[in-house]
Design a protein around this motif. Structure first.
Motif, mmCIF file in Angstrom:
data_model
loop_
_atom_site.group_PDB
_atom_site.id
_atom_site.type_symbol
_atom_site.label_atom_id
_atom_site.label_comp_id
_atom_site.label_asym_id
_atom_site.label_seq_id
_atom_site.Cartn_x
_atom_site.Cartn_y
_atom_site.Cartn_z
ATOM 1 N N VAL A 18 8.407 -15.985 82.589
ATOM 2 C CA VAL A 18 7.316 -16.703 81.918
ATOM 3 C C VAL A 18 7.199 -16.262 80.464
ATOM 4 C CG1 VAL A 18 4.814 -17.006 81.876
ATOM 5 C CG2 VAL A 18 6.049 -17.148 84.049
ATOM 6 N N ALA A 19 7.298 -14.954 80.217
ATOM 7 C CA ALA A 19 7.205 -14.450 78.844
ATOM 8 C C ALA A 19 8.367 -14.948 77.993
ATOM 9 C CB ALA A 19 7.162 -12.922 78.851
ATOM 10 N N ALA A 20 9.563 -14.944 78.579
ATOM 11 C CA ALA A 20 10.740 -15.391 77.830
ATOM 12 C C ALA A 20 10.630 -16.863 77.474
ATOM 13 C CB ALA A 20 12.003 -15.118 78.634
ATOM 14 N N GLN A 21 10.225 -17.680 78.424
ATOM 15 C CA GLN A 21 10.061 -19.106 78.133
ATOM 16 C C GLN A 21 8.982 -19.326 77.085
ATOM 17 O OE1 GLN A 21 10.434 -22.352 81.100
ATOM 18 N NE2 GLN A 21 8.295 -22.783 80.648
ATOM 19 N N SER A 22 7.894 -18.591 77.197
ATOM 20 C CA SER A 22 6.808 -18.716 76.231
ATOM 21 C C SER A 22 7.274 -18.357 74.825
ATOM 22 C CB SER A 22 5.640 -17.807 76.641
ATOM 23 O OG SER A 22 4.627 -17.798 75.672
ATOM 24 N N GLY A 23 8.179 -17.372 74.728
ATOM 25 C CA GLY A 23 8.680 -16.950 73.429
ATOM 26 C C GLY A 23 9.729 -17.864 72.835
ATOM 27 N N GLY A 24 10.235 -18.803 73.624
ATOM 28 C CA GLY A 24 11.192 -19.760 73.103
ATOM 29 C C GLY A 24 12.596 -19.645 73.651
ATOM 30 N N ALA A 25 12.782 -18.912 74.745
ATOM 31 C CA ALA A 25 14.107 -18.834 75.368
ATOM 32 C C ALA A 25 14.521 -20.207 75.883
ATOM 33 C CB ALA A 25 14.096 -17.832 76.514
ATOM 34 N N GLY A 206 18.730 -8.690 75.879
ATOM 35 C CA GLY A 206 18.142 -7.998 77.026
ATOM 36 C C GLY A 206 17.110 -7.003 76.542
ATOM 37 N N GLY A 207 17.578 -5.830 76.113
ATOM 38 C CA GLY A 207 16.671 -4.812 75.611
ATOM 39 C C GLY A 207 15.890 -5.257 74.385
ATOM 40 N N ALA A 208 16.485 -6.132 73.570
ATOM 41 C CA ALA A 208 15.791 -6.610 72.366
ATOM 42 C C ALA A 208 14.542 -7.409 72.695
ATOM 43 C CB ALA A 208 16.735 -7.465 71.522
ATOM 44 N N ALA A 209 14.453 -7.917 73.919
ATOM 45 C CA ALA A 209 13.265 -8.663 74.344
ATOM 46 C C ALA A 209 12.206 -7.753 74.958
ATOM 47 C CB ALA A 209 13.667 -9.734 75.362
ATOM 48 N N ARG A 210 12.504 -6.444 75.010
ATOM 49 C CA ARG A 210 11.608 -5.476 75.672
ATOM 50 C C ARG A 210 11.349 -4.298 74.743
ATOM 51 N NH1 ARG A 210 12.083 -6.255 81.444
ATOM 52 N NH2 ARG A 210 13.594 -7.908 81.841
ATOM 53 N N TRP A 226 13.245 -13.674 67.722
ATOM 54 C CA TRP A 226 14.624 -14.151 67.771
ATOM 55 C C TRP A 226 14.697 -15.668 67.651
ATOM 56 C CZ3 TRP A 226 19.352 -11.585 68.211
ATOM 57 C CH2 TRP A 226 19.258 -10.193 68.216
ATOM 58 N N ARG A 227 13.786 -16.349 68.319
ATOM 59 C CA ARG A 227 13.768 -17.804 68.243
ATOM 60 C C ARG A 227 13.583 -18.268 66.793
ATOM 61 N NH1 ARG A 227 16.018 -20.985 71.134
ATOM 62 N NH2 ARG A 227 16.905 -21.432 69.104
ATOM 63 N N GLU A 228 12.669 -17.626 66.098
ATOM 64 C CA GLU A 228 12.375 -18.013 64.717
ATOM 65 C C GLU A 228 13.540 -17.672 63.809
ATOM 66 O OE1 GLU A 228 8.671 -16.083 63.983
ATOM 67 O OE2 GLU A 228 7.503 -17.583 65.101
ATOM 68 N N ALA A 229 14.207 -16.534 64.070
ATOM 69 C CA ALA A 229 15.375 -16.161 63.245
ATOM 70 C C ALA A 229 16.493 -17.181 63.441
ATOM 71 C CB ALA A 229 15.841 -14.772 63.620
ATOM 72 N N LEU A 230 16.709 -17.630 64.668
ATOM 73 C CA LEU A 230 17.754 -18.602 64.933
ATOM 74 C C LEU A 230 17.398 -19.975 64.371
ATOM 75 C CD1 LEU A 230 18.675 -17.603 68.592
ATOM 76 C CD2 LEU A 230 20.087 -17.312 66.555
ATOM 77 N N ASP A 231 16.148 -20.341 64.461
ATOM 78 C CA ASP A 231 15.727 -21.654 63.962
ATOM 79 C C ASP A 231 15.641 -21.678 62.435
ATOM 80 O OD1 ASP A 231 15.596 -22.475 66.563
ATOM 81 O OD2 ASP A 231 13.403 -22.457 66.691
ATOM 82 N N GLY A 232 15.426 -20.507 61.835
ATOM 83 C CA GLY A 232 15.241 -20.453 60.400
ATOM 84 C C GLY A 232 16.546 -20.568 59.644
#
Length: 232
Positions: A18-25, A206-210, A226-232
Motif C-alpha cells: 500500500v505504501a509503495a503504490q501510494s508513493g508512485g510504484a 528495496g532498501g532505498a524505499a525503507r 524516486w517517482r519524482e526523480a524519474l518523472d522529472g
C-alpha cells in the motif's frame, strides 16, 4: 506512447504494498526473507497483497539463498510453488538459476517456466553472477515469457556495473537483448541521469524505499522521491 519509467519496489507484506503504490510504484516484487536476499512468499501473503493494491505484482520463485535451483527435489519444489501461486491468481514472476559453472540452469528454468503457462517473468540478478552474461542472454532468448532482466551490471552493485549496463542498453535491438533492463542492486538517485540518457527505463528499489532499514516498512515518501526523480 508514455515514456514514463517503470519503478518497481520490493514488498514483503500488504503494508509495504500500500505504501509503495501510494508513493508512485508501478509494480511490486513480492518476496519474503530478505536475510536470504528474497525468497518465495506464501500464497496467503500473495493473496493479501493482491487484495490490497491494484498494480502489477511479480512474485519471486526462489526457495533457498544463492542462485542454484538444487537437485531434482528442489526443482520439483519450485514447480509446486509456481503451481500454487498460479492457482492463487499470480500472473507475473521473478526467477533465475545458475549451474555450478555459472551458466544458466536451463533444465530448471524451463521446468519452472512450463508451469507459468506463458506468464511474463524477470530473470533476476543471477545474471550478475553468470560466467558469461552475453552467452546467458542468448541461451535464454527463446524461453517463453522472459521480458525483463533485473541487473546491477555486476555482482558488486551498480557502481561497479554501470559501464556494463550502459553497454547492454546500447544493444537493445540485438538477439538476447530485447528484454527490458530493470536496474537494481545498490542503485542510487545519482545513477539515474546516466542510465536514463542511455535509454534505461525501469528501476528496482528495496532498501532505498525503507529509510528505517529492512526491519521497517516501505515509506511512501521515500518511494515518491524516486517517482519524482524519474518523472522529472
Amino acid at each position: 506512447m508514455s515514456n514514463r519509467a517503470v519503478l518497481e519496489v520490493i514488498a514483503l507484506d500488504a503494508e509495504d504494498a500500500v505504501a509503495a503504490q501510494s508513493g508512485g510504484a508501478d509494480r511490486l516484487e513480492l518476496v519474503t526473507d530478505m536475510a536470504a536476499d528474497g525468497l518465495t512468499p506464501t500464497r496467503e501473503t500473495y493473496a493479501r497483497i493482491r487484495a490490497a493494491v491494484d498494480i502489477p505484482l511479480r512474485v519471486m520463485l526462489r526457495l533457498a539463498e544463492g542462485f542454484a535451483a538444487g537437485d531434482v527435489s528442489g526443482v520439483d519444489a519450485l514447480v509446486r510453488a509456481a503451481r500454487e501461486l498460479r492457482a492463487e491468481g499470480a500472473e507475473e514472476f521473478v526467477l533465475g538459476f545458475l549451474d555450478e559453472n555459472g551458466n544458466p540452469d536451463l533444465v530448471a528454468v524451463e521446468r519452472v517456466v512450463a508451469e507459468l503457462n506463458g506468464c511474463r517473468w524477470t530473470f533476476h540478478r543471477a545474471i550478475d553472477r553468470a560466467a558469461d552474461r552475453d552467452a546467458l542472454r542468448k541461451q535464454l532468448a527463446d524461453v517463453p515469457g522472459l521480458d525483463t532482466y533485473l541487473t546491477a551490471g555486476a555482482a558488486e552493485g551498480v557502481d561497479a556495473g554501470l559501464p556494463t549496463l550502459l553497454a547492454e542498453a546500447a544493444r537493445r535491438d540485438e538477439p538476447g537483448y530485447e528484454p527490458q533492463i530493470l536496474v537494481g542492486g545498490g542503485l542510487r538517485l545519482d545513477h539515474l541521469p546516466a542510465l536514463r540518457s542511455a535509454g534505461v527505463d525501469a528501476f528496482h528499489i528495496g532498501g532505498a524505499a525503507r529509510p528505517g532499514g529492512w526491519s521497517a516498512p516501505v515509506a511512501a515518501p521515500a518511494v515518491r522521491e524516486w517517482r519524482e526523480a524519474l518523472d522529472g
